[in-house]
Scaffold this active site. Sequence first.
Site, PDB file in Angstrom:
ATOM      1  N   HIS B  79      58.078  69.931  48.652  1.00  0.00           N
ATOM      2  CA  HIS B  79      57.622  70.185  50.025  1.00  0.00           C
ATOM      3  C   HIS B  79      58.825  70.368  50.949  1.00  0.00           C
ATOM      4  CE1 HIS B  79      55.733  69.640  53.951  1.00  0.00           C
ATOM      5  NE2 HIS B  79      56.511  68.595  54.155  1.00  0.00           N
ATOM      6  N   ASP B 108      71.421  98.709  64.802  1.00  0.00           N
ATOM      7  CA  ASP B 108      70.866  97.951  63.672  1.00  0.00           C
ATOM      8  C   ASP B 108      71.787  96.755  63.443  1.00  0.00           C
ATOM      9  OD1 ASP B 108      69.849  97.190  60.959  1.00  0.00           O
ATOM     10  OD2 ASP B 108      68.780  99.078  61.152  1.00  0.00           O
ATOM     11  N   TRP B 144      64.573  65.772  48.356  1.00  0.00           N
ATOM     12  CA  TRP B 144      65.315  67.011  48.596  1.00  0.00           C
ATOM     13  C   TRP B 144      66.804  66.750  48.719  1.00  0.00           C
ATOM     14  CZ3 TRP B 144      68.018  69.324  52.851  1.00  0.00           C
ATOM     15  CH2 TRP B 144      68.205  68.489  53.935  1.00  0.00           C
ATOM     16  N   SER B 171      72.402  83.993  49.776  1.00  0.00           N
ATOM     17  CA  SER B 171      71.566  84.714  50.735  1.00  0.00           C
ATOM     18  C   SER B 171      71.873  84.283  52.172  1.00  0.00           C
ATOM     19  CB  SER B 171      70.091  84.456  50.408  1.00  0.00           C
ATOM     20  OG  SER B 171      69.286  84.693  51.519  1.00  0.00           O
ATOM     21  N   SER B 172      71.943  82.975  52.399  1.00  0.00           N
ATOM     22  CA  SER B 172      72.197  82.475  53.756  1.00  0.00           C
ATOM     23  C   SER B 172      73.560  82.894  54.267  1.00  0.00           C
ATOM     24  CB  SER B 172      72.136  80.947  53.790  1.00  0.00           C
ATOM     25  OG  SER B 172      70.863  80.518  53.483  1.00  0.00           O
ATOM     26  N   HIS B 255      73.926  67.461  57.633  1.00  0.00           N
ATOM     27  CA  HIS B 255      73.753  67.275  59.066  1.00  0.00           C
ATOM     28  C   HIS B 255      73.874  68.580  59.848  1.00  0.00           C
ATOM     29  CE1 HIS B 255      72.514  64.911  62.312  1.00  0.00           C
ATOM     30  NE2 HIS B 255      73.339  65.614  63.040  1.00  0.00           N
ATOM     31  N   GLU B 257      73.115  71.291  58.677  1.00  0.00           N
ATOM     32  CA  GLU B 257      71.889  71.981  58.270  1.00  0.00           C
ATOM     33  C   GLU B 257      70.729  71.690  59.226  1.00  0.00           C
ATOM     34  OE1 GLU B 257      70.992  74.195  56.048  1.00  0.00           O
ATOM     35  OE2 GLU B 257      68.829  73.969  56.247  1.00  0.00           O
ATOM     36  N   TYR B 259      70.934  71.129  62.310  1.00  0.00           N
ATOM     37  CA  TYR B 259      71.146  71.903  63.542  1.00  0.00           C
ATOM     38  C   TYR B 259      70.976  73.392  63.295  1.00  0.00           C
ATOM     39  CZ  TYR B 259      72.545  67.511  65.498  1.00  0.00           C
ATOM     40  OH  TYR B 259      72.542  66.216  65.903  1.00  0.00           O
ATOM     41  N   SER B 270      64.652  78.855  75.146  1.00  0.00           N
ATOM     42  CA  SER B 270      65.428  79.254  76.326  1.00  0.00           C
ATOM     43  C   SER B 270      65.112  80.674  76.766  1.00  0.00           C
ATOM     44  CB  SER B 270      66.928  79.123  76.047  1.00  0.00           C
ATOM     45  OG  SER B 270      67.234  77.796  75.709  1.00  0.00           O
ATOM     46  N   HIS B 304      75.851  58.981  59.333  1.00  0.00           N
ATOM     47  CA  HIS B 304      74.762  58.180  59.920  1.00  0.00           C
ATOM     48  C   HIS B 304      73.497  58.280  59.055  1.00  0.00           C
ATOM     49  CE1 HIS B 304      73.717  61.909  62.571  1.00  0.00           C
ATOM     50  NE2 HIS B 304      72.985  61.926  61.488  1.00  0.00           N
ATOM     51  N   HIS B 305      73.496  59.170  58.068  1.00  0.00           N
ATOM     52  CA  HIS B 305      72.384  59.208  57.124  1.00  0.00           C
ATOM     53  C   HIS B 305      72.555  58.153  56.038  1.00  0.00           C
ATOM     54  CE1 HIS B 305      70.772  63.108  58.588  1.00  0.00           C
ATOM     55  NE2 HIS B 305      72.024  63.308  58.927  1.00  0.00           N
ATOM     56  N   THR B 330      72.552  67.412  74.047  1.00  0.00           N
ATOM     57  CA  THR B 330      71.115  67.640  73.881  1.00  0.00           C
ATOM     58  C   THR B 330      70.383  67.320  75.174  1.00  0.00           C
ATOM     59  OG1 THR B 330      71.466  66.870  71.630  1.00  0.00           O
ATOM     60  CG2 THR B 330      69.207  67.284  72.280  1.00  0.00           C
ATOM     61  N   LYS B 333      70.575  70.073  77.591  1.00  0.00           N
ATOM     62  CA  LYS B 333      69.600  71.127  77.314  1.00  0.00           C
ATOM     63  C   LYS B 333      68.214  70.761  77.845  1.00  0.00           C
ATOM     64  CE  LYS B 333      71.552  73.646  73.522  1.00  0.00           C
ATOM     65  NZ  LYS B 333      71.157  74.948  74.041  1.00  0.00           N
ATOM     66  N   ARG B 452      59.184  55.343  52.544  1.00  0.00           N
ATOM     67  CA  ARG B 452      58.827  56.743  52.350  1.00  0.00           C
ATOM     68  C   ARG B 452      58.771  57.052  50.854  1.00  0.00           C
ATOM     69  NH1 ARG B 452      64.473  59.945  53.747  1.00  0.00           N
ATOM     70  NH2 ARG B 452      63.158  61.774  53.493  1.00  0.00           N
TER      71      ARG B 452
END
Lengths: 290, 539
Positions: B79, B108, B144, B171-172, B255, B257, B259, B270, B304-305, B330, B333, B452
């Site tokens: 998932h 283009d 994951w 690809s990315s 991390h 990722e 963002y 925006s 921090h993870h 943040t 924003k 979890r």
Amino acid sequence: MSNTSNDQYYVPHLARWPIVGSIGMTLTAVGAATFMNSETATTPVLMYLGFAVIIFMVFGWFAEVIKESENNVYNAQVDTSFRMGMVWFIFSEVMFFACFFGALWYVRNMSVPWLGGEGTGLFTNSELWAGYEGVWPTNGPGDIGGKFELIDPYHLPLVNTILLMASSITLTIAHHALVDGARKKVIGWLIATVVLGAAFLFFQVEEYIEAYQHLDLTLRSGIYGSTFFMLTGFHGMHVTLGAIMLTVITIRMIRGHFKPESHFGFEAVAWYWHFVDVVWLGLFIFVYII
Amino acid sequence: MSHAAVATHDHDHDHKPKGFVKRWLMTTNHKDIGTLYLIFALTMFIFGGALAMIIRLELFQPGLQFVQPDFFNQLTTMHALIMVFGAVMPAFVGFANWMIPIMIGAPDMALPRMNNWSFWILPFAFTMLASTFFMDGGAPAAGWTLYPPLVLQGGQNLAYAVFAIHMLGISSIMGAINVIATIMNMRAPNMGYLKMPLFVWTWLITAFLLIAVMPVFAGAVTMLLTDHYFGTSFFNAAGGGDPVLFQHIFWFFGHPEVYIMILPSFGIFSEIIPTFARKPLFGYVSMVYASAAIAFLSFIVWAHHMFSVGMPFGGELYFMYATMLISIPTGVKVFNWVSTMWKGAMTFETPMLWAIAFVILFTIGGFSGLMMAIAPVDFQYHDTYFIVAHFHYVLVSGSVFAIIAGVYYWIPKWTGNMYSERLGKIHFWWSAISINVLFFPQHFLGLAGMPRRIPDYSTQFAEFNMWSSIGGFAFGLAQIFFIIIVIRTIKGKGTTKATDRVWEGAKGLEWFIPSPAPHHTFQDGEAVKDEQLAHVSTH
């Protein structure tokens, strides 16, 4: 669309090769994964087929681009896009190597000393790995892969350092000659660069043979073997790729491609070659010497 | 560019390649590739969503009813992988493809053939990844985050998953290179950096993040591969390695990722909020700097993870304070969005409703993030449903809401048809209520200690889980409704023709071309007129 007008940004109408590339990539991946999981297979046939498709794709795609380039389809703005593409591609490669250099830094400065009882590793050491010193080079407290010896940095690696440094210089001479329009000189120095690159690869293979046969240093020699072979191995693959790229631009030079004022393909290969050169310097210092 | 000029263009250059293979498989057109990305992302969203539905079904009541624990672990793992890499990221790349060239007046994307390849790797990679469900040992089941040693103890799937991740990375990276080259090299004359729409800015920054961290992820999974199949010892303490090393490398990627998944969403909102507040975006330049600051900080907060994994005390402190710093840009924003709405002549069309819900719900997700940034209390929250609630508040009501809002906002431009405002509003309220029923109780579950990634739980968690599941089914159903709305809009059923401007308050180049947008836009390299732009910074 007329293909001689140089004032418009060239947007190709069809891309025939990407889908071929995707198929090649998938065949390679599935072939390799199936092979790795198999206990009986001896040759990864599907993977080789995938490689073949990818090589076919690269030839086809590049041939198309080279043809367009030689027919002056690209204006200066397209050239800039290609340059940016190459620069950021090389940056992604830098980050890939940074990942492995970072791992090397971490095990040498963090995890191996902890296993040896430093810092918060006191009980790990006394309860799990009593007597383990935690000194680099190491194959860990479990002595994974058995006793091994190190490559002497001042023999083959030093020779290789000199070879690669020299190849960067010969390539730069070739580049200057190209800008000056001395085409024969360019070809001569390019051939010299390819020969130096090939010599580097030859000695690298020699070094691996020595490591496996005489020093008992293998990929399985704990964390030292892992970092040593993964870093030098990925670098060797990049040198191989770079040498192939150099060969291609040498052939293109012989066929009369590239102009003194416009030769992005040449420059891209040169950037790439200097990049693998810099990575080698990092390897020589952090893997071999220190 | 005048309308008349565009209309002639439309006539002259609107020749789409004939036939399915040439039109879609070999396309170099940024709009067609954008469409492919968006359709692919929607397909993966349904696939990943279906897995989530099974998860919520199993968790509806305590005890094992429908799936076995090992399959449950495969469900949570797949998932996440599918939603992150198959749904959210490709959807944003789809928006980038469709909108960036139009927004900056480019003919283009800079590298159109490579653009095609960036997309056409994805279906292959995901087919390979999804096929692991049918292999011995099933799909990856270690989460994951693919932590060793657990992930190395699975079945055959590891090699396939690793190679799929390599392909997604390629690809990315190619997609990101294309975005950077397009933005830096293809802007029309007079389109200065500080005149670019914020969506373009946030994607430029996102692309840098992608190129910087996808190779690191590739390196990390390569180490997993060699540890499993070739006997290396990167994550094996007996060989001198360290399983925690993987966590460091993974989160150095992971991390930034997160963002990568939220910055384009900031960009989309925006665009939307000023349009419906009929005011220029408040603090445009500060928005740009805040995005850049968030991107920079994302590289120095990864651990921090891992507060509870066992780090030196100084590390815990450093990563705690560095993480808290993120709330400053943040916050800039969030205040800017609110200030944009302040005293605006607001109307509440569907995209704006999603935007307002985003500002509120994303802020809740941000606050729970701030709670977990406090290292000592994170020891309590770690690996509980509290973190599940947190990242779904930021990823669903952050990223997914942005994707949905963006579709409502731009689909009139893409198709030439105005979606049904009535159905859109039903979809919004249905989703906005159900998502809170779905994820808010999970905060309480987490604080009460429910871990979890478990298929069964103690009976005291039963009621909140039941509520969460009911919310989940309702939210899932709402997205089926969304697909119906999208298909009806494309087919022009129950819709009206969209005007070129579409929204009364809309500014930016995309609103000065016809609806639907012609196959090719902006071929002349004509200069952009300041009065068409939303932001003309005098900076």
